[in-house]
Enzyme design. Sequence first.
Site, short mmCIF file in Angstrom:
data_model
loop_
_atom_site.label_atom_id
_atom_site.label_comp_id
_atom_site.label_asym_id
_atom_site.label_seq_id
_atom_site.Cartn_x
_atom_site.Cartn_y
_atom_site.Cartn_z
N PHE A 150 0.80 -1.23 0.00
CA PHE A 150 0.00 0.00 0.00
C PHE A 150 0.83 1.28 0.00
CE2 PHE A 150 0.81 -0.17 4.61
CZ PHE A 150 1.04 1.17 4.89
N LYS A 174 -1.35 -7.50 -8.97
CA LYS A 174 -2.29 -7.52 -7.84
C LYS A 174 -1.95 -6.32 -6.94
CE LYS A 174 -3.34 -8.55 -3.97
NZ LYS A 174 -3.85 -7.53 -3.02
N SER A 227 5.23 -6.96 3.43
CA SER A 227 5.80 -7.29 4.74
C SER A 227 6.60 -8.60 4.66
CB SER A 227 4.68 -7.44 5.76
OG SER A 227 3.83 -8.50 5.35
N CYS A 282 9.86 1.59 3.32
CA CYS A 282 10.75 0.51 3.71
C CYS A 282 12.18 1.02 3.85
CB CYS A 282 10.70 -0.61 2.69
SG CYS A 282 11.30 -0.08 1.10
#
Length: 485
Positions: A150, A174, A227, A282
């Site tokens: 996201f 996706k 994640s 990240c």
Amino acid sequence: MKYTPVQNYINGKFTAASTDKKLDVISPLDGTLLSTVPMSPAKDLDTEVKAAKAAFPGWSKTPIKERVQVFFRYKYLLEKHLQELGALVSEENGKTLGEAIAEVEKCIELTEFATSLPQLVTGEVLEVSRGVECRTEHVPLGVVASIVPFNFPSMVPNWTIPNAIALGNCMVMKPSEKVPLSVGRIAELLKEAGLPDGVFNVVHGDSEIVNAICDHPGIEAVSFVGSTKVAKIVYQRSTHNYKRCLALGGAKNHLMVLPDAKADMTAQNVAASMSGCAGQRCMAASAMVGVGNIDHIIDKICDEARKIVPGKNLGAVINKESQERIERYITEAEQQGAKILVDGRHTVVAGKEKGTYVGPTVIDHVTPGMSVATEEIFGPVISIMRTNTVDEALAIENANPYGNAASVFTQNGGMARYIIDHASAGMIGVNVGVPVPREPFSFGGWNDSKFGVGDITGKSSIEFWTKLKKSTTKWNPEAGVNWMS
Ligand code: NAD
């Protein structure tokens, strides 16, 4: 609802998923209901893969110099729609408009790299024996999948779209169910740029569709960004099904601050790194290890953090669940004896009371065992630990299971080199708070921040998105060479 319901994208057309199951898409900025997103069942993936498979022969046989023309036009369209795309990214993700526009600018840079691919995949040829030539060619894989998170609704999809497709593959993407809108606009722009129908397809959904991607026999390779928990699932499941997989996971990036660091510059970099995109990067600085006496730098970091105003130069975090999780980490650290120097809990932005904001937070006197020292918080929070030596700082950095990025702030070149050599991370910064390598250099971490071989962007991605064909030819029978027989 501000936009029409999100649909899948198959063979150049927006198409309803075969389900009524859907989730709301809510803007973190102010709680506005933007749209709904379908949770496609596994069977919908078949139609997507069929469309991509049907497009593959034509697309893969199109010469690469022709294929990249699409991306020259796509780059122009990204530039033309920069403000509009930036506004959409900001709306669905919650980052500030400035951050969102910078994200789309990064998409432009990624696309620019893809237009240079013909120069990088010329292959090799050598006369290995008299009249005998060996030659290598990069050949596309077929239908590939890209599963994205996201936190960068347009940039992370563009880590994979231009390179994988310019190299001749067809793709099923996706998107994150939390930010499904930007990818729809990207699909429209790719079509406007001249990408043939079926080369790029989008399926929306949750873990059911992700599992179906890992299992589908028509998909050759899976790239994943998200994640670590899910990266491990996707990596195991895809490779169990004999697919190639590159799965990028979470991070806990350490900044090591030495006492000779330039105080103002360090404080600005630390504050920007921990709070940019509300800490949902990240590459964000999440832990800082101060070596020796750095109190004067910590004072300045607090001054910088106090200049960051939620709703103004600090965006929202993705949802209420995230907001509560981040606040829980701060409270836990406080209960364990850490000192909260700047406290971002209970932030409400006037006029945007339904937005989900956490203010910048500086936590000092954290010890290596605390959860704020070891776990990914994914919010605008920096946890400061203290050591006496560089080796102690490196021991803390090395002990963390992730390995995306690490940085050092110092004026001492020898020390900087020592830290580059000994930090256990894929991307290292020297006096740089967010050490993202720019194109053509590739992006990718180590340890629990990445599973699989190679990196996801830049030159390294060529190896992931292609396979090598090796041919050996002999055209001079008169030489009488009996090659390898
Ligand atoms: P996430 O792992 O929750 O979701 C990523 C994708 O996986 C989404 O498309 C989601 O729908 C899907 N998914 C979620 N749960 C799943 C499950 N149980 N099984 C199968 N699929 C599942 O990640 P997120 O919250 O969207 O993104 C934030 C995370 O991404 C952070 O950990 C961040 O560090 C990481 N991230 C890493 C990089 C990198 O380069 N290493 C870049 C961006 C984000």
